[in-house]
Each structure stands twice: as structure tokens, then as C-alpha cells.
Design a protein around this motif. Structure first.
Motif, PDB file in Angstrom:
ATOM      1  N   ILE A   4       0.868  -1.171   0.000  1.00 53.84           N
ATOM      2  CA  ILE A   4       0.000   0.000   0.000  1.00 53.84           C
ATOM      3  C   ILE A   4       0.907   1.223   0.000  1.00 53.84           C
ATOM      4  N   ARG A   5       0.618   2.143  -0.894  1.00 50.23           N
ATOM      5  CA  ARG A   5       1.352   3.409  -0.920  1.00 50.23           C
ATOM      6  C   ARG A   5       0.420   4.521  -0.460  1.00 50.23           C
ATOM      7  N   THR A   6       0.952   5.356   0.404  1.00 53.18           N
ATOM      8  CA  THR A   6       0.268   6.578   0.826  1.00 53.18           C
ATOM      9  C   THR A   6       1.137   7.728   0.312  1.00 53.18           C
ATOM     10  N   PRO A   7       0.737   8.959   0.537  1.00 52.01           N
ATOM     11  CA  PRO A   7       1.583  10.054   0.045  1.00 52.01           C
ATOM     12  C   PRO A   7       3.035   9.999   0.531  1.00 52.01           C
ATOM     13  N   ARG A   8       3.253   9.490   1.752  1.00 47.97           N
ATOM     14  CA  ARG A   8       4.615   9.492   2.296  1.00 47.97           C
ATOM     15  C   ARG A   8       5.174   8.129   2.644  1.00 47.97           C
ATOM     16  N   LEU A   9       4.346   7.098   2.595  1.00 45.42           N
ATOM     17  CA  LEU A   9       4.728   5.803   3.158  1.00 45.42           C
ATOM     18  C   LEU A   9       4.506   4.653   2.195  1.00 45.42           C
ATOM     19  N   LEU A  10       5.281   3.591   2.407  1.00 45.96           N
ATOM     20  CA  LEU A  10       5.065   2.311   1.760  1.00 45.96           C
ATOM     21  C   LEU A  10       4.811   1.292   2.856  1.00 45.96           C
ATOM     22  N   LEU A  11       3.658   0.631   2.791  1.00 41.95           N
ATOM     23  CA  LEU A  11       3.325  -0.463   3.700  1.00 41.95           C
ATOM     24  C   LEU A  11       3.514  -1.740   2.900  1.00 41.95           C
ATOM     25  N   ARG A  12       4.336  -2.647   3.401  1.00 47.08           N
ATOM     26  CA  ARG A  12       4.726  -3.826   2.627  1.00 47.08           C
ATOM     27  C   ARG A  12       5.000  -4.999   3.550  1.00 47.08           C
ATOM     28  N   ARG A  13       5.224  -6.157   2.939  1.00 43.94           N
ATOM     29  CA  ARG A  13       5.606  -7.353   3.687  1.00 43.94           C
ATOM     30  C   ARG A  13       7.047  -7.212   4.170  1.00 43.94           C
ATOM     31  N   TRP A  14       7.450  -8.108   5.041  1.00 46.78           N
ATOM     32  CA  TRP A  14       8.742  -8.047   5.723  1.00 46.78           C
ATOM     33  C   TRP A  14       9.861  -8.671   4.896  1.00 46.78           C
ATOM     34  N   THR A  15      11.063  -8.114   5.016  1.00 50.01           N
ATOM     35  CA  THR A  15      12.258  -8.664   4.370  1.00 50.01           C
ATOM     36  C   THR A  15      13.344  -8.847   5.433  1.00 50.01           C
ATOM     37  N   ASP A  16      14.402  -9.546   5.066  1.00 46.42           N
ATOM     38  CA  ASP A  16      15.519  -9.752   5.991  1.00 46.42           C
ATOM     39  C   ASP A  16      16.163  -8.433   6.410  1.00 46.42           C
ATOM     40  N   ASP A  58       0.441 -15.296   5.761  1.00 46.13           N
ATOM     41  CA  ASP A  58       0.223 -16.517   4.981  1.00 46.13           C
ATOM     42  C   ASP A  58      -1.064 -17.234   5.377  1.00 46.13           C
ATOM     43  N   GLU A  59      -1.386 -17.226   6.667  1.00 49.78           N
ATOM     44  CA  GLU A  59      -2.562 -17.941   7.158  1.00 49.78           C
ATOM     45  C   GLU A  59      -3.854 -17.150   6.994  1.00 49.78           C
ATOM     46  N   GLU A  60      -3.813 -15.838   7.213  1.00 47.51           N
ATOM     47  CA  GLU A  60      -5.030 -15.024   7.269  1.00 47.51           C
ATOM     48  C   GLU A  60      -5.281 -14.175   6.029  1.00 47.51           C
ATOM     49  N   GLY A  61      -4.238 -13.910   5.247  1.00 44.95           N
ATOM     50  CA  GLY A  61      -4.386 -13.018   4.102  1.00 44.95           C
ATOM     51  C   GLY A  61      -4.297 -11.545   4.488  1.00 44.95           C
ATOM     52  N   PHE A  62      -3.918 -11.291   5.726  1.00 47.92           N
ATOM     53  CA  PHE A  62      -3.637  -9.949   6.224  1.00 47.92           C
ATOM     54  C   PHE A  62      -2.615 -10.087   7.331  1.00 47.92           C
ATOM     55  N   GLY A  63      -2.097  -8.949   7.775  1.00 52.08           N
ATOM     56  CA  GLY A  63      -1.112  -8.991   8.853  1.00 52.08           C
ATOM     57  C   GLY A  63      -0.573  -7.615   9.139  1.00 52.08           C
ATOM     58  N   LEU A  64       0.547  -7.605   9.831  1.00 54.39           N
ATOM     59  CA  LEU A  64       1.219  -6.363  10.177  1.00 54.39           C
ATOM     60  C   LEU A  64       2.224  -6.030   9.087  1.00 54.39           C
ATOM     61  N   PHE A  65       2.108  -4.826   8.545  1.00 60.93           N
ATOM     62  CA  PHE A  65       2.999  -4.346   7.505  1.00 60.93           C
ATOM     63  C   PHE A  65       4.285  -3.770   8.089  1.00 60.93           C
ATOM     64  N   ALA A  66       5.362  -3.900   7.352  1.00 62.63           N
ATOM     65  CA  ALA A  66       6.551  -3.078   7.570  1.00 62.63           C
ATOM     66  C   ALA A  66       6.222  -1.720   6.962  1.00 62.63           C
ATOM     67  N   VAL A  67       6.541  -0.637   7.657  1.00 64.64           N
ATOM     68  CA  VAL A  67       6.232   0.707   7.181  1.00 64.64           C
ATOM     69  C   VAL A  67       7.547   1.432   6.919  1.00 64.64           C
TER      70      VAL A  67
END
Length: 177
Positions: A4-16, A58-67
Motif C-alpha cells: 500500500i502506498r500513501t503520500p509518504r509511506l510504503l506499507l509492505r511485507r517483511w524482508t531480511d 500466509d494464514e489469514e491473508g492480512f497482517g502487520l505491515f513493515a512501514v
């Protein structure tokens, strides 16, 4: 991959690459003050937390984003949805929550990310209702909750640590109004 992109932020899945910056946020006592028993998390505990967050995706199709900040790519915290298993009385409701590094407080990032997450929950994921669980006295989070249009529904006690919690909610019809 869900983003998800907002004007200032990217909400995404987690990486190493998120492990060290999130562990620095989790090591700050002031950031963790309102979370669980207030304990900080070390690098290994943060790695376990990221693993749990990804499993929920993976289980729910939603979760906590890295921001992250769009301008710099810097990780500033966590915002997203989760199943509040620690508070069985509110289940099956889904909770929205956030945790940002202290240097990012007071700049509207939590509200911006939470608003995008609420829209994602109610419009993209088809949830009919979302709650926010706020520890009594956490006025900064209370302000974000108010900006989301959520209303106080009831008070309860956290079952393990026995502190006062406030349950706020919004359903799809209230959100669309």
C-alpha cells in the motif's frame, strides 16, 4: 506481494533487511511502554516476531505491515491487522495496531498508515468490522483511533497483566458513511 502506498509511506511485507531496524525500535523502552508488559525485545525476539507476522499473512491473508518512508526507504515501524488472540473476549474481531520508532512520532505517520490499513481491511480484504485495542492512558494512540472514526465500545482488563484496555470499533457501514 501486498503493498500500500500513501503520500509518504510504503506499507509492505517483511524482508531480511528489516530485522535490525525493527529490533532498534523494539529495544526502545518508551516505544514498548504500552505494548504487552512493556518489555523490550532483543534481536532474536524481533526475528521471532517478524516470523510470526509473516505466518499470519500466509494464514489469514492480512497482517502487520513493515512501514517505510517513501523518500528514504527507511523502516519506521509496524502498522497492520492481527487476530488479537491474547484477548479472547473480542474474537473473532480483527484488530488494527501500530508501533513506530520514537523519532517518527508526532508527524502523522501512524494516522496515515492506519487509515490506509483500515481501508485495506474493509474494502480490499472484505472485513465487516475492525477494532482497536488501546491501553488506558495511551493518549497518542487514542488520538489515532479517533482520527480513524472508531468509537469506544467498552473497557476490559488485559487477562495476563491486568491493566485497563479500551475497545474501539468501526464497521463497514460506519466507515462508508
Amino acid at each position: 506481494m501486498t503493498e500500500i502506498r500513501t503520500p509518504r509511506l510504503l506499507l509492505r511485507r517483511w524482508t531480511d533487511d528489516d530485522l535490525v531496524p525493527l529490533s532498534e525500535i523494539n529495544a526502545d523502552r518508551e516505544v514498548m511502554r504500552w505494548i504487552g508488559d512493556g518489555s523490550t525485545l532483543d534481536l532474536d525476539q524481533t526475528a521471532e516476531e517478524i516470523e510470526r507476522m509473516e505466518e499470519e499473512w500466509d494464514e489469514e491473508g492480512f497482517g502487520l505491515f513493515a512501514v517505510e518512508l517513501l523518500a528514504s526507504g527507511e523502516l519506521i515501524g509496524v502498522v497492520g491487522l492481527s487476530v488479537p488472540e491474547y484477548l479472547p473476549e473480542v474474537l473473532p474481531d480483527i484488530a488494527i495496531s501500530w508501533r513506530l520508532g520514537r523519532q517518527y512520532w508526532g508527524q502523522g505517520y501512524a494516522s496515515e498508515a492506519a487509515q490506509a490499513t483500515l481501508e485495506f481491511a474493509l474494502q480490499d480484504r472484505g472485513l465487516d468490522r475492525v477494532i482497536a485495542i488501546n491501553r488506558s492512558g495511551n493518549d497518542d494512540s487514542e488520538n489515532v483511533i479517533r482520527k480513524l472514526g472508531m468509537v469506544l465500545e467498552r473497557d476490559t482488563t488485559e487477562p495476563e497483566h491486568h491493566y485497563l484496555l479500551q475497545i474501539h470499533g468501526i464497521d463497514l457501514t460506519e466507515y462508508e458513511a
